[in-house]
Design an enzyme around this catalytic site. Structure first.
Site, PDB file in Angstrom:
ATOM      1  N   LYS A  13       0.839  -1.212   0.000  1.00 54.34           N
ATOM      2  CA  LYS A  13       0.000   0.000   0.000  1.00 54.34           C
ATOM      3  C   LYS A  13       0.871   1.257   0.000  1.00 54.34           C
ATOM      4  CE  LYS A  13      -2.061  -0.941   3.903  1.00 54.34           C
ATOM      5  NZ  LYS A  13      -1.351  -2.164   4.382  1.00 54.34           N
ATOM      6  N   ARG A  88      -8.577   1.196   9.908  1.00 52.44           N
ATOM      7  CA  ARG A  88      -8.121  -0.157  10.201  1.00 52.44           C
ATOM      8  C   ARG A  88      -9.072  -0.900  11.117  1.00 52.44           C
ATOM      9  NH1 ARG A  88      -2.266   0.691   9.332  1.00 52.44           N
ATOM     10  NH2 ARG A  88      -1.132  -1.201   9.788  1.00 52.44           N
ATOM     11  N   ARG A 127      12.476  -6.336   4.535  1.00 50.06           N
ATOM     12  CA  ARG A 127      12.465  -4.899   4.227  1.00 50.06           C
ATOM     13  C   ARG A 127      13.561  -4.141   4.982  1.00 50.06           C
ATOM     14  NH1 ARG A 127       6.977  -1.576   4.807  1.00 50.06           N
ATOM     15  NH2 ARG A 127       6.998  -2.301   6.951  1.00 50.06           N
ATOM     16  N   ARG A 160      12.849  -1.745  10.424  1.00 56.73           N
ATOM     17  CA  ARG A 160      11.818  -1.227  11.336  1.00 56.73           C
ATOM     18  C   ARG A 160      11.678  -2.173  12.519  1.00 56.73           C
ATOM     19  NH1 ARG A 160       6.405   0.466   8.076  1.00 56.73           N
ATOM     20  NH2 ARG A 160       5.472  -0.682   9.802  1.00 56.73           N
ATOM     21  N   ARG A 171       1.039  -8.528  13.702  1.00 49.69           N
ATOM     22  CA  ARG A 171       0.365  -7.516  12.869  1.00 49.69           C
ATOM     23  C   ARG A 171      -0.623  -8.172  11.919  1.00 49.69           C
ATOM     24  NH1 ARG A 171       5.656  -5.024  10.674  1.00 49.69           N
ATOM     25  NH2 ARG A 171       4.374  -3.855   9.187  1.00 49.69           N
TER      26      ARG A 171
HETATM   27  P1  ADP Z   1       1.857  -1.828   8.218  1.00 45.59           P
HETATM   28  O1  ADP Z   1       0.631  -1.558   7.405  1.00 45.59           O
HETATM   29  O2  ADP Z   1       2.987  -2.347   7.395  1.00 45.59           O
HETATM   30  O3  ADP Z   1       1.599  -2.614   9.472  1.00 45.59           O
HETATM   31  P2  ADP Z   1       1.954   0.945   9.068  1.00 45.59           P
HETATM   32  O4  ADP Z   1       3.142   1.797   8.860  1.00 45.59           O
HETATM   33  O5  ADP Z   1       0.710   1.266   8.324  1.00 45.59           O
HETATM   34  O6  ADP Z   1       2.481  -0.509   8.748  1.00 45.59           O
HETATM   35  O7  ADP Z   1       1.584   0.889  10.633  1.00 45.59           O
HETATM   36  C1  ADP Z   1       2.533   0.619  11.629  1.00 45.59           C
HETATM   37  C2  ADP Z   1       1.856   0.612  12.998  1.00 45.59           C
HETATM   38  O8  ADP Z   1       1.274   1.905  13.261  1.00 45.59           O
HETATM   39  C3  ADP Z   1       0.693  -0.366  13.157  1.00 45.59           C
HETATM   40  O9  ADP Z   1       1.117  -1.674  13.483  1.00 45.59           O
HETATM   41  C4  ADP Z   1      -0.096   0.311  14.298  1.00 45.59           C
HETATM   42  O10 ADP Z   1       0.510   0.092  15.559  1.00 45.59           O
HETATM   43  C5  ADP Z   1       0.047   1.780  13.976  1.00 45.59           C
HETATM   44  N1  ADP Z   1      -1.072   2.271  13.117  1.00 45.59           N
HETATM   45  C6  ADP Z   1      -0.962   2.751  11.855  1.00 45.59           C
HETATM   46  N2  ADP Z   1      -2.180   3.079  11.363  1.00 45.59           N
HETATM   47  C7  ADP Z   1      -3.077   2.789  12.341  1.00 45.59           C
HETATM   48  C8  ADP Z   1      -4.492   2.885  12.456  1.00 45.59           C
HETATM   49  N3  ADP Z   1      -5.254   3.334  11.443  1.00 45.59           N
HETATM   50  N4  ADP Z   1      -5.076   2.486  13.620  1.00 45.59           N
HETATM   51  C9  ADP Z   1      -4.350   2.046  14.635  1.00 45.59           C
HETATM   52  N5  ADP Z   1      -3.014   1.916  14.607  1.00 45.59           N
HETATM   53  C10 ADP Z   1      -2.370   2.280  13.476  1.00 45.59           C
END
Ligand code: ADP
Length: 218
Positions: A13, A88, A127, A160, A171
């Protein structure tokens, strides 16, 4: 063009958001990036969020929804935006609908990146990210010319903290339980488009561009 990109971690994404944002001149709004910036700057928001992010859990809805609601008030979102990693949870999706309705607006399309678990795990655990410009590499699929160094800017690469296998699995579990119900939520609204997140970057970009032109969004 008001877009939501939906799919598991590792679906690509973020990568597609960057190229789409350039091509269509739309702001890329990634809640993950915003939270990581807050962690880096040691803001109170970051201190709070880090505890959740490091174990692969979701940051509480009200915190993330507040961030996005503020961001959507900025004038650069007037002609559209790309939401990456938000919503999410069902609560976030409902609150987003409400916030947009207040602005007499709504989501035009939700792109669901259907991705197999094996591909997601392989992409995330391999990554590496540039500490300076944020460019993403992969130790096997997109290796830098010199190990551990960014081709673009020469800065060191890092992994990361949430990209280790144990946290990646956490996750993915959170995604299955809390985010997957959104597929149905947006399907019922008639705005969901399913694409395969297992495709390569360029191939998927072409598919997405065609979807937008067919839907007369671009
Ligand atoms: P990925 O989609 O690869 O898990 P992101 O960079 O989108 O990585 O998100 C990393 C972390 O940030 C998530 O595991 C969560 O802890 C937090 N996070 C990001 N977006 C949200 C969201 N919309 N709601 C709750 N937590 C979020």
């Amino acid at each position: 063009m008001r877009l939501v990109l939906l799919g598991p971690p590792g679906a690509g994404k973020g990568t597609q958001s960057i190229v789409l944002s350039k091509k269509y001149n739309l702001p890329h709004i990634s809640t993950g990036d915003i939270l990581r910036e807050a962690v880096k700057a040691s803001l109170p928001l970051g201190v709070k969020a880090k505890e959740y992010m490091d174990r692969g859990a979701l940051v509480p809805d009200e915190v993330v929804t507040g961030i996005v609601a503020d961001r959507l008030l900025k004038p650069d979102t007037k002609n559209g935006f790309i939401l990456d990693g938000f919503p999410r949870t069902l609560k976030q999706a409902e609150d987003l609908d409400k916030a947009l309705k207040k602005m007499s607006s709504g989501i035009d399309m939700v792109l669901y990146f259907a991705t197999s678990t094996a591909v997601a795990i392989e992409r995330l655990t391999g990554r590496r990210v540039c500490t300076s410009c944020g460019f993403n590499y992969h130790i096997k699929n997109i290796p830098p010319k010199k190990e551990g160094v960014c081709d673009m800017c020469g800065a060191p690469l890092f992994q990361r903290p949430d990209d280790n296998e144990e946290t990646v699995r956490a996750r993915l579990k959170v995604y299955e339980e809390q985010t997957k119900p959104l597929i149905d939520f947006y399907m019922k609204q008639g705005i969901l488009k399913r694409v395969s997140g297992d495709m390569g970057v360029d191939e998927l970009f072409k598919v997405l561009s065609k979807i937008f032109s067919d839907a007369k969004l671009a």
